[in-house]
Design a protein around this motif. Structure first.
Motif, PDB file in Angstrom:
ATOM      1  N   TRP A  12       0.787  -1.227   0.000  1.00 18.46           N
ATOM      2  CA  TRP A  12       0.000   0.000   0.000  1.00 18.46           C
ATOM      3  C   TRP A  12       0.824   1.285   0.000  1.00 18.46           C
ATOM      4  CZ3 TRP A  12      -3.713  -2.040   4.326  1.00 18.46           C
ATOM      5  CH2 TRP A  12      -4.516  -3.067   3.796  1.00 18.46           C
ATOM      6  N   LYS A  13       1.893   1.331   0.767  1.00 20.88           N
ATOM      7  CA  LYS A  13       2.695   2.561   0.845  1.00 20.88           C
ATOM      8  C   LYS A  13       3.283   2.915  -0.527  1.00 20.88           C
ATOM      9  CE  LYS A  13       6.476   4.678   3.495  1.00 20.88           C
ATOM     10  NZ  LYS A  13       7.316   5.099   2.386  1.00 20.88           N
ATOM     11  N   ILE A  14       3.858   1.925  -1.217  1.00 20.24           N
ATOM     12  CA  ILE A  14       4.455   2.187  -2.532  1.00 20.24           C
ATOM     13  C   ILE A  14       3.357   2.484  -3.558  1.00 20.24           C
ATOM     14  CG2 ILE A  14       5.785   1.180  -4.440  1.00 20.24           C
ATOM     15  CD1 ILE A  14       7.571  -0.155  -2.344  1.00 20.24           C
ATOM     16  N   ARG A  15       2.258   1.743  -3.509  1.00 20.13           N
ATOM     17  CA  ARG A  15       1.137   2.038  -4.405  1.00 20.13           C
ATOM     18  C   ARG A  15       0.735   3.509  -4.291  1.00 20.13           C
ATOM     19  NH1 ARG A  15      -3.480  -2.582  -3.291  1.00 20.13           N
ATOM     20  NH2 ARG A  15      -2.363  -4.405  -4.115  1.00 20.13           N
ATOM     21  N   HIS A  16       0.579   3.950  -3.060  1.00 27.37           N
ATOM     22  CA  HIS A  16       0.120   5.318  -2.816  1.00 27.37           C
ATOM     23  C   HIS A  16       1.165   6.344  -3.252  1.00 27.37           C
ATOM     24  CE1 HIS A  16      -0.941   8.856  -0.264  1.00 27.37           C
ATOM     25  NE2 HIS A  16      -2.095   8.600  -0.850  1.00 27.37           N
ATOM     26  N   GLU A  17       2.389   6.164  -2.809  1.00 28.71           N
ATOM     27  CA  GLU A  17       3.460   7.123  -3.091  1.00 28.71           C
ATOM     28  C   GLU A  17       3.748   7.247  -4.589  1.00 28.71           C
ATOM     29  OE1 GLU A  17       8.243   7.403  -2.267  1.00 28.71           O
ATOM     30  OE2 GLU A  17       6.990   6.577  -0.675  1.00 28.71           O
ATOM     31  N   GLU A  26      -6.517   5.284   1.438  1.00 32.85           N
ATOM     32  CA  GLU A  26      -7.462   4.169   1.280  1.00 32.85           C
ATOM     33  C   GLU A  26      -7.743   3.848  -0.190  1.00 32.85           C
ATOM     34  OE1 GLU A  26      -7.341   5.941   4.995  1.00 32.85           O
ATOM     35  OE2 GLU A  26      -8.079   6.961   3.207  1.00 32.85           O
ATOM     36  N   PHE A  27      -7.504   4.796  -1.090  1.00 32.59           N
ATOM     37  CA  PHE A  27      -7.759   4.611  -2.518  1.00 32.59           C
ATOM     38  C   PHE A  27      -6.970   3.440  -3.088  1.00 32.59           C
ATOM     39  CE2 PHE A  27      -7.096   5.719  -7.026  1.00 32.59           C
ATOM     40  CZ  PHE A  27      -8.401   5.989  -7.435  1.00 32.59           C
ATOM     41  N   ILE A  50       6.781  -3.268  -6.137  1.00 29.86           N
ATOM     42  CA  ILE A  50       5.711  -4.196  -5.764  1.00 29.86           C
ATOM     43  C   ILE A  50       4.818  -4.512  -6.961  1.00 29.86           C
ATOM     44  CG2 ILE A  50       5.630  -3.636  -3.298  1.00 29.86           C
ATOM     45  CD1 ILE A  50       3.013  -2.106  -5.479  1.00 29.86           C
ATOM     46  N   VAL A  51       4.113  -5.631  -6.856  1.00 29.95           N
ATOM     47  CA  VAL A  51       3.083  -5.996  -7.819  1.00 29.95           C
ATOM     48  C   VAL A  51       2.089  -6.918  -7.113  1.00 29.95           C
ATOM     49  CG1 VAL A  51       4.213  -8.069  -8.757  1.00 29.95           C
ATOM     50  CG2 VAL A  51       2.666  -6.724 -10.216  1.00 29.95           C
TER      51      VAL A  51
END
Length: 134
Positions: A12-17, A26-27, A50-51
């Motif tokens: 989640w952190k990398i997805r968001h950043e 939360e998106f 990440i994937v």
């Protein structure tokens, strides 16, 4: 560089950043995250790419392929995508696909993926569906 399975929450952190910094945290948390396989690339113990992969019947969708900005351009996402494609072949899957940001289409084409020309927009970003058949 080491690729290994991780928990959905670790993505989640990398997805968001990397992908959606302008959206609330939360998106990037997918309702189906608990159904997926999640992988990360670690360099000197640090998670840098990440994937998330979701298998249905004989196909896999990979989502949220992202690499921290300072690690981009070093072939890390390429290694991770090769890992995902190899995994799909080992599992006997027939198709792998993703919703690629339109400006990243050429990256996926290097791996033999084809543009389906099914285009859509999400949160102001343009996407096209890319696919590869085995």
């Amino acid at each position: 560089m080491e690729i290994r399975a991780i928990k959905a929450s670790e993505t989640w952190k990398i997805r968001h950043e990397v992908m959606w910094p302008e959206q609330p945290f939360e998106f990037v948390q997918l309702a189906e995250d608990n159904l997926g396989l999640h992988f990360g690339v670690f360099i000197e113990g640090k998670l840098v790419s990440i994937v998330s992969c979701f298998i249905t019947d004989d196909e896999m969708q990979f989502r949220k392929l992202a690499t921290l900005q300072e690690y981009q351009g070093k072939g890390i996402a390429s290694e991770l995508l090769n890992f995902v494609l190899k995994l799909a072949k080992e599992k006997g899957l027939k198709k792998v696909w993703c919703n690629a940001r339109s400006n990243k289409k050429s990256f996926y084409e290097k791996f033999g993926m084809s543009d389906t020309h099914k285009i859509f927009t999400k949160a102001g970003k343009n996407f096209t569906i890319m696919t590869i058949l085995f």
